[in-house]
Design an enzyme around this catalytic site. Structure first.
Site, PDB file in Angstrom:
ATOM      1  CE  LYS A 203      -4.341  -1.875   1.351  1.00 24.99           C
ATOM      2  NZ  LYS A 203      -5.367  -2.062   2.352  1.00 24.99           N
ATOM      3  NE  ARG A 242      -7.529  -8.526   0.470  1.00 20.07           N
ATOM      4  CZ  ARG A 242      -7.099  -7.792  -0.538  1.00 20.07           C
ATOM      5  NH1 ARG A 242      -6.100  -6.935  -0.382  1.00 20.07           N
ATOM      6  NH2 ARG A 242      -7.664  -7.911  -1.738  1.00 20.07           N
TER       7      ARG A 242
HETATM    8  C1  9MG Z   1      -9.927  -5.710  -0.825  1.00 15.51           C
HETATM    9  N1  9MG Z   1      -8.985  -5.102   0.089  1.00 15.51           N
HETATM   10  C2  9MG Z   1      -7.981  -4.249  -0.228  1.00 15.51           C
HETATM   11  N2  9MG Z   1      -7.333  -3.856   0.880  1.00 15.51           N
HETATM   12  C3  9MG Z   1      -7.941  -4.490   1.910  1.00 15.51           C
HETATM   13  C4  9MG Z   1      -7.748  -4.487   3.298  1.00 15.51           C
HETATM   14  O1  9MG Z   1      -6.814  -3.727   3.874  1.00 15.51           O
HETATM   15  N3  9MG Z   1      -8.551  -5.239   4.063  1.00 15.51           N
HETATM   16  C5  9MG Z   1      -9.538  -5.994   3.496  1.00 15.51           C
HETATM   17  N4  9MG Z   1     -10.316  -6.725   4.315  1.00 15.51           N
HETATM   18  N5  9MG Z   1      -9.767  -6.025   2.178  1.00 15.51           N
HETATM   19  C6  9MG Z   1      -8.988  -5.283   1.422  1.00 15.51           C
END
Ligand code: 9MG
Length: 262
Positions: A203, A242
């Site tokens: 990010k 994730r």
């Molecule tokens: C789809 N998506 C993109 N970034 C995310 C994040 O930080 N958390 C979750 N749950 N989904 C995300």
């Protein structure tokens, strides 16, 4: 949680294979690298991303989910659209990852009427405009109280708390300082008593911290920072991370686990 983006621009091979086949092959690589859950999405939620029409999102994600069901790994669908949730649940997905925290019409009832797990995420605004001017008095308190309210709404609709994970939504309507404060104070969210899912992989907040001259680094140049973010997240209490880069994250988290067990 390994990220499987089923978007045409995620796989550029000059058109040799179709997007479904490429996404499935990529998902299989993530499983081989140690992913415990796959999160399959057909619409980018990056700041400024253009929404994808419903029929296109269905065409992207449902065939991939169908193909991966046989693998036996838990599958999550990344969507906020009720129709996509319904179709994904019907073909056997295990979890809904909803960046809108089940606020879209009918989504609470769809999840409540199923047995799937759900991730409720905080976002200020909507992806098209959320980074324009995010404002908080107290980001930790506001995100915590939003998640508490969505948790209550989900439970009242009939979603047992054992099916719910919470996510502060890094990068979703938050400046760099907001993201860093939230990560440093993750224990406040633990007070809600549910597992936490954290998404910081590649990010822009990581690019910002690396310095303005490298803030515009290509996404795959944020890999080392992403791994550091996963390590910090887990040490601060995250239960699921994730990520795009599964293998190095799994290796790093094995070290965290070994240290914390001793
Ligand atoms: C789809 N998506 C993109 N970034 C995310 C994040 O930080 N958390 C979750 N749950 N989904 C995300």
């Amino acid at each position: 949680m390994g990220i499987v983006n089923v978007t045409p621009d995620s796989f550029s091979d000059g058109g040799k294979f179709n997007t479904t086949d490429k996404a499935v092959a990529h998902a299989m690589q993530l499983v081989a690298q140690g992913a415990d859950i796959l999160d399959i999405g057909g619409e980018s939620t990056r700041p400024g991303a253009t929404p994808v029409p419903l029929d296109e999102e269905l065409k992207r994600v449902i065939p991939v989910i169908k193909a991966l069901i046989e693998v036996g790994i838990p599958l999550s669908v990344d969507t906020y659209k009720p129709e996509v949730m319904r179709a994904a649940i019907d073909v056997g997905v295990d979890m809904v990852n909803d960046v809108c925290a089940l606020q879209e019409p009918h989504t609470l009832e769809i999840v409540a009427g199923s047995k799937v797990g759900v991730c409720l995420m905080h976002m200020q605004g909507r992806p098209q405009t959320m980074q324009a001017d995010p404002q908080y008095q107290d980001v930790v308190a506001e995100v915590t109280s939003f998640l508490a309210a969505r948790l209550k709404a989900a439970e009242q609709a009939g979603v047992a708390c054992e099916r719910i994970v919470l996510d502060p939504g890094f990068g979703f309507g938050k400046r760099t300082a907001h993201n860093l404060t939230l990560l440093n104070h993750l224990s406040s969210l633990q007070s809600l008593g549910l597992p936490l899912l954290i998404g910081l992989s590649r990010k822009s907040v990581l690019g910002q911290v690396l310095g303005s001259e490298v803030g515009d680094l290509a996404l795959d140049e944020r890999v080392h920072a992403s791994i550091a973010a996963s390590v910090v997240s887990v040490m601060k209490g995250a239960n699921i991370v994730r990520v795009h880069d599964v293998k190095p994250t799994v290796d790093a988290l094995k070290i965290v686990s070994a240290v914390m067990q001793n």
